[in-house]
Scaffold this motif. Structure first.
Motif, PDB file in Angstrom:
ATOM      1  N   VAL A   1       0.865  -1.186   0.000  1.00 24.30           N
ATOM      2  CA  VAL A   1       0.000   0.000   0.000  1.00 24.30           C
ATOM      3  C   VAL A   1       0.899   1.233   0.000  1.00 24.30           C
ATOM      4  CG1 VAL A   1      -1.843   1.229   1.217  1.00 24.30           C
ATOM      5  CG2 VAL A   1      -1.764  -1.289   1.258  1.00 24.30           C
ATOM      6  N   GLY A   2       0.939   1.961  -1.113  1.00 20.60           N
ATOM      7  CA  GLY A   2       1.856   3.088  -1.284  1.00 20.60           C
ATOM      8  C   GLY A   2       3.069   2.601  -2.048  1.00 20.60           C
ATOM      9  N   PHE A   3       3.069   2.848  -3.364  1.00 21.51           N
ATOM     10  CA  PHE A   3       4.165   2.352  -4.214  1.00 21.51           C
ATOM     11  C   PHE A   3       5.081   3.514  -4.576  1.00 21.51           C
ATOM     12  CE2 PHE A   3       5.559   0.552  -8.501  1.00 21.51           C
ATOM     13  CZ  PHE A   3       6.429  -0.371  -7.938  1.00 21.51           C
TER      14      PHE A   3
ATOM     15  N   TYR B   1      -1.580   7.240  -7.327  1.00 24.97           N
ATOM     16  CA  TYR B   1      -0.807   7.731  -8.483  1.00 24.97           C
ATOM     17  C   TYR B   1       0.034   6.587  -9.042  1.00 24.97           C
ATOM     18  CZ  TYR B   1      -2.179  11.982  -6.110  1.00 24.97           C
ATOM     19  OH  TYR B   1      -2.903  12.947  -5.484  1.00 24.97           O
TER      20      TYR B   1
ATOM     21  N   ALA C   1       5.458   0.068   8.740  1.00 29.48           N
ATOM     22  CA  ALA C   1       6.717   0.790   8.978  1.00 29.48           C
ATOM     23  C   ALA C   1       6.589   2.173   8.340  1.00 29.48           C
ATOM     24  CB  ALA C   1       7.898   0.018   8.396  1.00 29.48           C
ATOM     25  N   ALA C   2       5.339   2.670   8.250  1.00 35.60           N
ATOM     26  CA  ALA C   2       5.110   3.993   7.631  1.00 35.60           C
ATOM     27  C   ALA C   2       4.962   5.038   8.738  1.00 35.60           C
ATOM     28  CB  ALA C   2       3.901   3.939   6.722  1.00 35.60           C
TER      29      ALA C   2
ATOM     30  N   HIS D   1       3.202   1.654   3.139  1.00 36.90           N
ATOM     31  CA  HIS D   1       4.313   2.564   2.822  1.00 36.90           C
ATOM     32  C   HIS D   1       3.797   3.887   2.280  1.00 36.90           C
ATOM     33  CE1 HIS D   1       6.900  -0.670   3.888  1.00 36.90           C
ATOM     34  NE2 HIS D   1       6.191  -1.468   3.118  1.00 36.90           N
ATOM     35  N   VAL D   2       2.770   4.407   2.945  1.00 35.74           N
ATOM     36  CA  VAL D   2       2.173   5.694   2.551  1.00 35.74           C
ATOM     37  C   VAL D   2       2.619   6.777   3.534  1.00 35.74           C
ATOM     38  CG1 VAL D   2       0.119   4.640   1.543  1.00 35.74           C
ATOM     39  CG2 VAL D   2       0.112   5.254   3.954  1.00 35.74           C
TER      40      VAL D   2
ATOM     41  N   VAL E   1       6.181   1.601  13.912  1.00 34.86           N
ATOM     42  CA  VAL E   1       5.710   2.966  14.206  1.00 34.86           C
ATOM     43  C   VAL E   1       4.375   2.900  14.936  1.00 34.86           C
ATOM     44  CG1 VAL E   1       6.918   4.073  12.285  1.00 34.86           C
ATOM     45  CG2 VAL E   1       4.701   3.022  11.883  1.00 34.86           C
TER      46      VAL E   1
ATOM     47  N   GLY F   1       7.984   1.528  -1.058  1.00 42.74           N
ATOM     48  CA  GLY F   1       7.123   0.484  -1.621  1.00 42.74           C
ATOM     49  C   GLY F   1       7.781  -0.235  -2.783  1.00 42.74           C
TER      50      GLY F   1
ATOM     51  N   ILE G   1      12.815   2.016  13.962  1.00 40.16           N
ATOM     52  CA  ILE G   1      14.220   1.868  13.565  1.00 40.16           C
ATOM     53  C   ILE G   1      14.378   1.649  12.057  1.00 40.16           C
ATOM     54  CG2 ILE G   1      15.072   1.060  15.795  1.00 40.16           C
ATOM     55  CD1 ILE G   1      14.826  -1.839  14.692  1.00 40.16           C
ATOM     56  N   GLY G   2      13.319   1.971  11.301  1.00 37.76           N
ATOM     57  CA  GLY G   2      13.360   1.742   9.858  1.00 37.76           C
ATOM     58  C   GLY G   2      14.595   2.322   9.179  1.00 37.76           C
TER      59      GLY G   2
HETATM   60  P1  NAD Z   1       7.098   8.320  -1.226  1.00 35.85           P
HETATM   61  O1  NAD Z   1       6.547   9.693  -1.221  1.00 35.85           O
HETATM   62  O2  NAD Z   1       8.220   7.979  -2.141  1.00 35.85           O
HETATM   63  O3  NAD Z   1       5.918   7.264  -1.490  1.00 35.85           O
HETATM   64  C1  NAD Z   1       4.670   7.327  -0.882  1.00 35.85           C
HETATM   65  C2  NAD Z   1       3.661   6.778  -1.859  1.00 35.85           C
HETATM   66  O4  NAD Z   1       2.391   6.722  -1.202  1.00 35.85           O
HETATM   67  C3  NAD Z   1       3.478   7.646  -3.112  1.00 35.85           C
HETATM   68  O5  NAD Z   1       3.638   6.872  -4.282  1.00 35.85           O
HETATM   69  C4  NAD Z   1       2.056   8.177  -2.988  1.00 35.85           C
HETATM   70  O6  NAD Z   1       1.411   8.326  -4.241  1.00 35.85           O
HETATM   71  C5  NAD Z   1       1.406   7.080  -2.169  1.00 35.85           C
HETATM   72  N1  NAD Z   1       0.159   7.457  -1.512  1.00 35.85           N
HETATM   73  C6  NAD Z   1      -0.256   8.675  -1.105  1.00 35.85           C
HETATM   74  N2  NAD Z   1      -1.496   8.582  -0.585  1.00 35.85           N
HETATM   75  C7  NAD Z   1      -1.860   7.295  -0.651  1.00 35.85           C
HETATM   76  C8  NAD Z   1      -3.033   6.570  -0.295  1.00 35.85           C
HETATM   77  N3  NAD Z   1      -4.079   7.172   0.251  1.00 35.85           N
HETATM   78  N4  NAD Z   1      -3.059   5.244  -0.537  1.00 35.85           N
HETATM   79  C9  NAD Z   1      -2.008   4.616  -1.112  1.00 35.85           C
HETATM   80  N5  NAD Z   1      -0.885   5.251  -1.490  1.00 35.85           N
HETATM   81  C10 NAD Z   1      -0.809   6.569  -1.252  1.00 35.85           C
HETATM   82  O7  NAD Z   1       7.504   8.031   0.286  1.00 35.85           O
HETATM   83  P2  NAD Z   1       8.534   6.922   0.804  1.00 35.85           P
HETATM   84  O8  NAD Z   1       9.911   7.481   0.810  1.00 35.85           O
HETATM   85  O9  NAD Z   1       8.268   5.641   0.130  1.00 35.85           O
HETATM   86  O10 NAD Z   1       8.081   6.828   2.334  1.00 35.85           O
HETATM   87  C11 NAD Z   1       6.781   6.408   2.706  1.00 35.85           C
HETATM   88  C12 NAD Z   1       6.566   6.677   4.177  1.00 35.85           C
HETATM   89  O11 NAD Z   1       7.403   5.836   4.965  1.00 35.85           O
HETATM   90  C13 NAD Z   1       7.009   8.087   4.620  1.00 35.85           C
HETATM   91  O12 NAD Z   1       6.035   9.040   4.347  1.00 35.85           O
HETATM   92  C14 NAD Z   1       7.225   7.912   6.089  1.00 35.85           C
HETATM   93  O13 NAD Z   1       6.027   8.157   6.777  1.00 35.85           O
HETATM   94  C15 NAD Z   1       7.586   6.438   6.215  1.00 35.85           C
HETATM   95  N6  NAD Z   1       8.976   6.258   6.660  1.00 35.85           N
HETATM   96  C16 NAD Z   1       9.191   5.506   7.769  1.00 35.85           C
HETATM   97  C17 NAD Z   1      10.485   5.306   8.234  1.00 35.85           C
HETATM   98  C18 NAD Z   1      10.744   4.449   9.446  1.00 35.85           C
HETATM   99  O14 NAD Z   1      11.735   4.668  10.116  1.00 35.85           O
HETATM  100  N7  NAD Z   1       9.908   3.473   9.746  1.00 35.85           N
HETATM  101  C19 NAD Z   1      11.575   5.887   7.563  1.00 35.85           C
HETATM  102  C20 NAD Z   1      11.327   6.639   6.412  1.00 35.85           C
HETATM  103  C21 NAD Z   1      10.020   6.831   5.974  1.00 35.85           C
END
Ligand code: NAD
Length: 304
Positions: free
Chosen positions: A145-147, A171, A228-229, A200-201, A255, A151, A279-280
């Motif tokens: 979920v979230g590519f 998108y 881990a989002a 991963h959103v 998280v 993702g 710790i991601g």
């Molecule tokens: P990214 O912006 O590259 O990707 C996020 C994706 O989610 C995008 O493709 C976007 O279109 C999609 N999205 C937006 N709304 C959505 C919805 N309603 N349903 C499905 N998809 C949706 O971001 P990323 O770099 O892949 O990171 C994702 C998230 O991971 C970050 O926003 C952050 O919250 C989290 N993160 C966590 C850690 C951790 O330590 N656990 C570390 C870094 C990031």
């Protein structure tokens, strides 16, 4: 020109700054009072998730041109105040993608093969072989979920394990999906068909409690949820209920809606959940990449 490094930064990043002829002032996590003192004559500040770069700090830094976060989240920086003064704010959004994706798989294995549970039992002197039946990943379906950046890495790893990959993203990037052999479906289909659902959103109004009671009930009874989002993407109370009542088989979480997770939180009482303390991004590689990336951005902004 002076750069204040206000949090631990990788050696190679410090080298990038020094080789560009910048003077580096290093002080780890100064409090606001000390920070107000330190920023008086610097052109750049580099921080991590700490310290806080408040409006007051920004207003006390007449020469400041750039604030850099060696990492992703900008929660500790008053971006609005920086913008008002024309100060650039930079970060390293892709530096930890692979690390987060690999942690997601760490959690998947820990839940799917009951590794954390087995380890707990071993330490209690219990040989819990019978209770530790698990599942293989090969041939199973993972729903991403979230590519985006993370993702995509998750899907790549999943592919290597011989998994079927379902994707949901408002998108959709079809080219990248093709590359990882993934198929875009709607969220409902993804939840109904996946053996593992991994989130991963970003946290937005539209993703707050995206995984709620109704959606948890759509998942297979033997499915595993990985988050881990951001904590608030999942309705924690609903998840606790789902894990207690067996709507799903297990969860792996990095998280939480409240961090640090309170000591006696109901999640800590459940054997079918594996918990890690956000710790991601905590790998040497991610920290090095983030440090070097922001150091290069700072040099570019200051030296052109
Ligand atoms: P990214 O912006 O590259 O990707 C996020 C994706 O989610 C995008 O493709 C976007 O279109 C999609 N999205 C937006 N709304 C959505 C919805 N309603 N349903 C499905 N998809 C949706 O971001 P990323 O770099 O892949 O990171 C994702 C998230 O991971 C970050 O926003 C952050 O919250 C989290 N993160 C966590 C850690 C951790 O330590 N656990 C570390 C870094 C990031």
């Amino acid at each position: 020109m002076k750069v204040l490094v206000a949090a631990p930064l990788h050696e190679r990043a410090l080298q990038v700054l020094k080789e560009a002829g910048l003077e580096v002032v290093y002080e780890e996590y100064p409090d606001e009072e000390r920070l107000l003192e330190l920023v008086k004559d610097v052109e750049a500040i580099i921080v991590r998730s700490k310290p806080k770069v408040t409006r007051k700090v920004i207003e006390n830094a007449p020469k400041l041109k750039v604030i850099a976060r060696a990492g992703v989240g900008l929660d500790n920086i008053d971006v609005e105040a920086a913008k008002e003064r024309g100060i650039e704010v930079v970060n390293a959004p892709g530096a930890s993608s692979r690390s987060v994706a690999e942690l997601a798989f760490g959690l998947i294995f820990a839940v799917a093969r009951k590794i954390a549970y087995a380890d707990r039992k071993m330490r209690e002197g219990v040989w819990a072989k019978k209770e530790c039946m698990g599942i293989e990943l090969e041939g199973k379906t993972i729903g991403v979920v979230g590519f985006g950046r993370i993702g995509y890495q998750v899907a790549k790893i999943a592919r290597a394990f011989g998994m079927n990959v379902l994707l949901y993203d408002p998108y959709p990037n079809e080219e990248r999906a093709k590359e990882v052999g993934g198929k875009f479906v709607d969220l409902e289909t993804l939840l109904k068909e996946s053996d593992i659902v991994t989130l991963h959103v970003p946290l937005l109004d539209s993703t707050y409690h995206l995984i709620n009671e109704e959606r948890l009930k759509l998942m297979k009874k033997n499915a595993i949820l990985i988050n881990a989002a951001r904590g608030a993407v999942v309705d924690t109370n609903a998840l606790v209920k789902a894990l207690q009542e067996g709507w799903i088989a297990g969860a792996g979480l990095d998280v939480y809606e409240e961090e640090p997770l309170p000591k006696d939180h109901p999640l800590t009482k459940l054997d079918n959940v594996v918990l890690t303390p956000h710790i991601g991004a905590s790998t040497y590689e991610a920290q090095e990449r983030a440090g070097v990336e922001v150091a290069e951005k700072v040099v570019k902004i200051l030296k052109g």
